[in-house]
Enzyme design. Structure first.
Site, PDB file in Angstrom:
ATOM      1  N   CYS A   6       0.819  -1.209   0.000  1.00 28.84           N
ATOM      2  CA  CYS A   6       0.000   0.000   0.000  1.00 28.84           C
ATOM      3  C   CYS A   6       0.856   1.264   0.000  1.00 28.84           C
ATOM      4  CB  CYS A   6      -0.899  -0.006   1.241  1.00 28.84           C
ATOM      5  SG  CYS A   6      -2.287   1.157   1.124  1.00 28.84           S
ATOM      6  N   ASP A 126      -6.392  -3.430  11.028  1.00 28.59           N
ATOM      7  CA  ASP A 126      -5.193  -2.597  11.063  1.00 28.59           C
ATOM      8  C   ASP A 126      -4.991  -2.094  12.484  1.00 28.59           C
ATOM      9  OD1 ASP A 126      -3.058  -1.078  10.150  1.00 28.59           O
ATOM     10  OD2 ASP A 126      -4.273   0.290   8.941  1.00 28.59           O
TER      11      ASP A 126
HETATM   12  O1  LIG Z   1      -0.845   4.403   4.486  1.00 29.40           O
HETATM   13  C1  LIG Z   1      -1.382   5.468   4.786  1.00 29.40           C
HETATM   14  O2  LIG Z   1      -0.725   6.503   4.954  1.00 29.40           O
HETATM   15  C2  LIG Z   1      -2.866   5.530   4.962  1.00 29.40           C
HETATM   16  C3  LIG Z   1      -3.458   6.750   5.198  1.00 29.40           C
HETATM   17  C4  LIG Z   1      -4.819   6.850   5.355  1.00 29.40           C
HETATM   18  C5  LIG Z   1      -5.607   5.723   5.281  1.00 29.40           C
HETATM   19  C6  LIG Z   1      -5.015   4.491   5.058  1.00 29.40           C
HETATM   20  C7  LIG Z   1      -3.651   4.385   4.896  1.00 29.40           C
HETATM   21  N1  LIG Z   1      -3.052   3.152   4.685  1.00 29.40           N
HETATM   22  C8  LIG Z   1      -3.829   1.992   4.549  1.00 29.40           C
HETATM   23  C9  LIG Z   1      -3.165   0.717   4.505  1.00 29.40           C
HETATM   24  O3  LIG Z   1      -3.748  -0.208   3.966  1.00 29.40           O
HETATM   25  C10 LIG Z   1      -1.835   0.506   5.186  1.00 29.40           C
HETATM   26  O4  LIG Z   1      -1.080  -0.358   4.430  1.00 29.40           O
HETATM   27  C11 LIG Z   1      -2.067  -0.099   6.542  1.00 29.40           C
HETATM   28  O5  LIG Z   1      -2.634   0.907   7.310  1.00 29.40           O
HETATM   29  C12 LIG Z   1      -0.775  -0.613   7.177  1.00 29.40           C
HETATM   30  O6  LIG Z   1       0.137   0.415   7.337  1.00 29.40           O
HETATM   31  P1  LIG Z   1       1.563   0.142   8.017  1.00 29.40           P
HETATM   32  O7  LIG Z   1       1.354  -0.128   9.457  1.00 29.40           O
HETATM   33  O8  LIG Z   1       2.313   1.403   7.766  1.00 29.40           O
HETATM   34  O9  LIG Z   1       2.164  -1.035   7.309  1.00 29.40           O
END
Ligand SMILES: O=C(O)c1ccccc1NCC(=O)[C@H](O)[C@H](O)COP(=O)(O)O
Length: 221
Positions: A6, A126
């Protein structure tokens, strides 16, 4: 194991994720995220996603019907409505415009953990702070483990994804911060390592096998 990477920002990010074997890539529209892209940039990038890789539009502060219109107009494969802003009313309204919805939520918020509870095809669990790289207590799943098409997210990376899969037994995993060299900047070696580790963990007898993918769509639900 279904793997989504993502917060991609460049065509090279997409190429690397696809070549590494990712099943889905996420493009973010958000006024609060370092990974937030403008609609024009999202249009350029989604057109670059190859056949066989699911393109997912991710939003957390765009009105649901507006986001559904963008997803439909730009030819996305799915729309991830992320967080508390989206309830049953938003899902219902969005589905009338674009039905291929994903619901992203945090177990700490006490959501309904049945996949499809709000009409979504995929549930993503999440950390409470999306895209923060923060992990969360996977033992919370003991009382509310979903079945079927659900993704684990939150603080995953190449070094911990195998253990997280073994503990949580998800259908898929999602990553953003854990494959970056700096906030919003993807590291291509880490993307390759993450996808390889997730796929290898899924093939391990210790983690068991995930449910088969439903028919009707390339590389995902
Ligand atoms: O990634 C972002 O900045 C984000 C911002 C707003 C809404 C969703 C967002 N990400 C969504 C995802 O699917 C991410 O991959 C997920 O939250 C996991 O994030 P991480 O802990 O950084 O791997």
């Amino acid at each position: 194991m279904f793997v989504k990477v993502c917060g991609l920002a460049t065509t090279a990010d997409i190429d690397v994720a696809a070549e590494a074997g990712a099943d889905a890539v996420g493009l973010v529209i958000s006024g609060t995220s370092v990974r937030g892209l403008g609609r024009d940039r999202v249009a350029e990038l989604v057109a670059h996603v190859p056949d066989g890789v699911l393109s997912v539009l991710v939003v957390n502060d765009t009105p649901a019907v507006e986001a559904a219109g963008i997803a439909a107009a730009l030819g996305f494969g799915a729309l991830q409505l992320h967080g508390r802003a989206y309830g049953p009313g938003e899902f219902g309204a969005a589905a009338g415009v674009f039905p291929r919805l994903w619901r992203a939520t945090a177990l700490a918020d006490g959501p309904d953990t049945r996949v499809g509870a709000l009409g979504e095809e995929v549930l993503l669990l999440d950390s409470p702070r999306a895209g923060s790289g923060a992990r969360w207590d996977l033992s919370l799943l003991d009382a509310a483990r979903p079945e079927g098409h659900w993704l684990l997210a939150g603080g995953l990376g190449p070094g911990n994804v195998a253990g997280a899969i073994a503990a949580a037994r998800p259908w898929g995993v999602d990553v953003s911060s854990g494959v970056e060299s700096a906030p919003g900047v993807k590291d291509h070696a880490l993307i390759r390592a993450f996808v390889a580790a997730a796929k290898a963990a899924a093939a391990s007898p210790a983690t068991g096998s995930a449910p088969a993918q439903p028919s009707g769509a390339p590389a995902g639900p």
